[in-house]
Write an enzyme that holds these catalytic residues in place. Structure first.
Site, mmCIF file in Angstrom:
data_model
loop_
_atom_site.group_PDB
_atom_site.id
_atom_site.type_symbol
_atom_site.label_atom_id
_atom_site.label_comp_id
_atom_site.label_asym_id
_atom_site.label_seq_id
_atom_site.Cartn_x
_atom_site.Cartn_y
_atom_site.Cartn_z
ATOM 1 C CG PHE A 99 -40.072 7.696 -29.954
ATOM 2 C CD1 PHE A 99 -40.623 8.809 -30.569
ATOM 3 C CD2 PHE A 99 -38.808 7.275 -30.343
ATOM 4 C CE1 PHE A 99 -39.922 9.498 -31.559
ATOM 5 C CE2 PHE A 99 -38.099 7.963 -31.331
ATOM 6 C CZ PHE A 99 -38.663 9.084 -31.934
ATOM 7 C CG ASP B 249 -39.265 -0.054 -30.232
ATOM 8 O OD1 ASP B 249 -38.059 -0.248 -29.978
ATOM 9 O OD2 ASP B 249 -39.685 0.994 -30.755
ATOM 10 C CE LYS C 221 -32.630 5.089 -28.392
ATOM 11 N NZ LYS C 221 -32.048 6.395 -28.616
#
Ligand code: PLP
Length: 402
Positions: free
Chosen positions: A137, A222, A251
């Site tokens: 993702f 990532d 995040k």
């Protein structure tokens, strides 16, 4: 004043989400309270974002001070907080340069564009293939969702960007079969978060690095979810022993304030000359000041060691719960990104555990339909943890009882 209710969501917000029925109104540490003043222990951490808990006093202080000083100037001027943050991030990592944006998807969008552009300039237009992994993702922009490994998220929006190939995660033979001189980048999460809290095998990660080198392809990690201390090191690559060429993070970077970053080496960075890429809000003083404070607090040996210690608390408590209820086949993940994988008889029921948790006053996450995920604050206290796990055990009992 008119009372705001959850029903408003179904009337005035685009239905991209199906939020819980309660509305949190304040938070402190790893506790949240809703409109009715009901308390929840937060083991979800805003999906791996609130790394220092809610309303950490140092972050609040920085936000107030910077808020009273300078919020935004745009990128035709630079600013002190962005320069300090960039300096700290490159000093602490493999990277020489940082690019700032506002989310994980934007950081990845920048990374994928950079890899394509670098290959284009260094090797020619034919070197355009991006290899990524199923269940990976990377965000919801059209490029990042296309690189992500779940077609259900990217289908139905018209023609996708081309030359994106997916292979199975941790499957070296599958990667060997598709990587070629045409490959410009391999993109992976060192530990797949959304895809089920699935760590990369050490040997696999090393082999990916070697294959990238052999084919002059860039390796992009990532670390939007695994970064900023989540796995017990500042970034997960530091424990894998494999350095990427480009790293993205977001995040937890701002401890809850929106900010994303892409890190890379000097020669690659030089491809992004003025005008080639950019964003209005990227690197704004407010976000960067908060992120700088968060960075200082997280990139601290005691804080990072504390993540490992807390991982132990979780593994122990989940083993005790499982000895009684036999609902998990395995607990996997690293640091404070842990997934309790549901046993065969509970397949597809992860959401039921989340809902039962809410009933009991504890917040946990799913990672797909078969994994209950924990991504709490890195500074979760023992008292918050004990209470949270007590409530989670009650939630598990309720699910098991049907
Ligand atoms: N990359 C990974 C590994 C993620 O887990 C996420 C979000 O869950 C993203 C990218 C997208 O980040 P954002 O939602 O901030 O765009």
């Amino acid at each position: 004043m008119e009372q705001v209710t959850r029903a408003w969501f179904d009337e005035v917000v685009v239905p991209t989400y199906a939020p819980a029925q309660f509305i949190p109104v304040r938070g402190l540490g790893s506790r949240l309270w809703d409109q009715q003043d009901r308390e929840y222990i937060d083991l979800a951490g805003g999906i791996a974002v609130n790394a220092l808990g809610h309303c950490h006093p140092a972050l609040v202080q920085t936000l107030i001070e910077q808020g009273q000083t300078l919020w935004h100037v745009s990128n035709w001027m630079t600013n002190e907080p962005v320069l300090r943050l960039a300096r700290k991030m490159v000093d602490a990592t493999f990277a020489d340069r940082a690019f700032f944006c506002n989310s994980g998807a934007e950081a990845n969008e920048a990374a994928f564009k950079l890899a394509r552009r670098y290959a284009h300039e260094q090797h020619g237009a034919q070197k355009d293939q991006i290899i990524a992994f199923f269940q990976g993702f990377h965000g919801r922009t059209f490029f990042t969702v296309s690189v992500g490994g779940q077609a259900s998220y990217s289908d139905g929006f018209g023609p996708k960007p081309g030359q994106i190939q997916h292979v199975a995660y941790n499957d070296l033979a599958a990667l060997q079969a598709v990587i070629s001189e045409r490959t410009c980048a391999v993109v992976m999460e060192p530990l797949q978060g959304e895809g089920g809290v699935l760590p990369a095998d050490l040997e696999f990660a090393k082999a990916v690095r070697e294959l990238c080198d052999a084919h002059q392809a860039l390796l992009i990690f990532d670390e939007v979810q695994t970064g900023m201390g989540r796995t017990g090191s500042l970034f997960a690559y530091m424990q894998l022993g494999v350095e990427p060429d480009i790293l993205t993070t977001a995040k937890a970077l701002g401890g809850g304030f929106p900010i994303g970053a892409m890190l890379t080496r000097e020669a690659i960075a030089q491809v992004f000359k003025p005008g080639v890429h950019g964003t209005t809000f990227g690197g704004n003083p407010l976000a960067c000041a908060v992120a700088e404070t968060a960075f200082e607090l997280i990139n601290d040996p005691a804080q990072l060691a504390g993540v490992k210690e807390r991982e132990g608390w979780f593994r122990e408590a989940l083993a005790v719960i499982n000895a009684q209820y036999h609902c998990f086949s395995e607990v996997r993940g690293q640091g404070l990104l842990l997934g309790a994988v549901l046993a065969p008889e509970y397949q597809g029921k992860a959401k039921a555990f989340v809902d039962a948790g809410i009933e009991q006053g504890v917040l946990v996450l799913v990672a797909g339909a078969n994994v209950v995920r924990f991504a709490p604050a890195l500074n979760l206290s023992r008292e918050e943890f004990d209470l949270g796990m007590q409530r989670f055990a009650a939630a598990v009992a309720a699910v098991v009882a049907g």
